[in-house]
Design a protein around this motif. Structure first.
Motif, PDB file in Angstrom:
ATOM      1  N   SER A  15       0.822  -1.205   0.000  1.00  0.00           N
ATOM      2  CA  SER A  15       0.000   0.000   0.000  1.00  0.00           C
ATOM      3  C   SER A  15       0.862   1.265   0.000  1.00  0.00           C
ATOM      4  CB  SER A  15      -0.917  -0.020   1.223  1.00  0.00           C
ATOM      5  OG  SER A  15      -1.750   1.092   1.236  1.00  0.00           O
ATOM      6  N   ALA A  16       1.899   1.265   0.821  1.00  0.00           N
ATOM      7  CA  ALA A  16       2.804   2.422   0.875  1.00  0.00           C
ATOM      8  C   ALA A  16       3.527   2.610  -0.454  1.00  0.00           C
ATOM      9  CB  ALA A  16       3.813   2.234   2.008  1.00  0.00           C
ATOM     10  N   ARG A  17       3.956   1.518  -1.064  1.00  0.00           N
ATOM     11  CA  ARG A  17       4.650   1.597  -2.346  1.00  0.00           C
ATOM     12  C   ARG A  17       3.723   2.157  -3.427  1.00  0.00           C
ATOM     13  NH1 ARG A  17       9.157   1.221  -5.982  1.00  0.00           N
ATOM     14  NH2 ARG A  17       8.067   1.006  -7.938  1.00  0.00           N
ATOM     15  N   LYS A  18       2.478   1.677  -3.474  1.00  0.00           N
ATOM     16  CA  LYS A  18       1.510   2.153  -4.473  1.00  0.00           C
ATOM     17  C   LYS A  18       1.225   3.642  -4.292  1.00  0.00           C
ATOM     18  CE  LYS A  18       1.009  -1.688  -6.629  1.00  0.00           C
ATOM     19  NZ  LYS A  18       1.636  -1.844  -7.927  1.00  0.00           N
ATOM     20  N   GLU A  19       1.099   4.102  -3.053  1.00  0.00           N
ATOM     21  CA  GLU A  19       0.887   5.530  -2.790  1.00  0.00           C
ATOM     22  C   GLU A  19       2.070   6.353  -3.309  1.00  0.00           C
ATOM     23  OE1 GLU A  19      -0.119   6.597   1.224  1.00  0.00           O
ATOM     24  OE2 GLU A  19      -1.519   4.914   1.372  1.00  0.00           O
ATOM     25  N   ALA A  20       3.291   5.850  -3.083  1.00  0.00           N
ATOM     26  CA  ALA A  20       4.487   6.554  -3.549  1.00  0.00           C
ATOM     27  C   ALA A  20       4.527   6.606  -5.073  1.00  0.00           C
ATOM     28  CB  ALA A  20       5.741   5.875  -3.008  1.00  0.00           C
ATOM     29  N   GLU A  21       4.093   5.546  -5.736  1.00  0.00           N
ATOM     30  CA  GLU A  21       4.049   5.536  -7.203  1.00  0.00           C
ATOM     31  C   GLU A  21       3.106   6.618  -7.719  1.00  0.00           C
ATOM     32  OE1 GLU A  21       2.993   1.663  -8.656  1.00  0.00           O
ATOM     33  OE2 GLU A  21       4.800   0.737  -7.846  1.00  0.00           O
ATOM     34  N   VAL A  22       1.925   6.695  -7.132  1.00  0.00           N
ATOM     35  CA  VAL A  22       0.932   7.677  -7.564  1.00  0.00           C
ATOM     36  C   VAL A  22       1.442   9.095  -7.322  1.00  0.00           C
ATOM     37  CG1 VAL A  22      -1.374   8.599  -7.082  1.00  0.00           C
ATOM     38  CG2 VAL A  22      -1.034   6.130  -7.269  1.00  0.00           C
ATOM     39  N   SER A  23       1.982   9.345  -6.135  1.00  0.00           N
ATOM     40  CA  SER A  23       2.433  10.704  -5.802  1.00  0.00           C
ATOM     41  C   SER A  23       3.654  11.139  -6.607  1.00  0.00           C
ATOM     42  CB  SER A  23       2.709  10.827  -4.309  1.00  0.00           C
ATOM     43  OG  SER A  23       3.794  10.015  -3.939  1.00  0.00           O
TER      44      SER A  23
END
Length: 79
Positions: free
Chosen positions: A59-67
């Motif tokens: 979840s943290a990795r996916k958020e970083a990808e989007v941001s």
């Protein structure tokens, strides 16, 4: 073909065959019994965090990808 910078092109890499967790940017640390999430931005590896379970790390990795403007297909397995 699109005319993009090398940095943007690197964001569109496919899933690496050497990946052991099955998720790009998430690896398991046996010594600490935790999952580390990281992302590479402008050629530099940035540590996102260390998590007790894999779902939180993903979840943290996916958020970083989007941001950071990564393409939605980043890290997907090729057909």
């Amino acid at each position: 073909l699109r005319d993009v910078s090398q940095d943007e092109n690197m964001r569109n890499q496919r899933f690496r065959s050497t990946n052991t967790t099955g998720i790009t940017g998430v690896w398991y640390c046996k010594k600490l019994n935790k999952y580390d999430a990281y992302i590479s931005i402008n050629g530099k590896k940035k540590h996102i965090g260390r998590y007790a379970n894999m779902d939180l790390a993903i979840s943290a990795r996916k958020e970083a990808e989007v941001s950071n403007g990564f393409h939605k297909n980043h890290g997907r397995k090729s057909a």
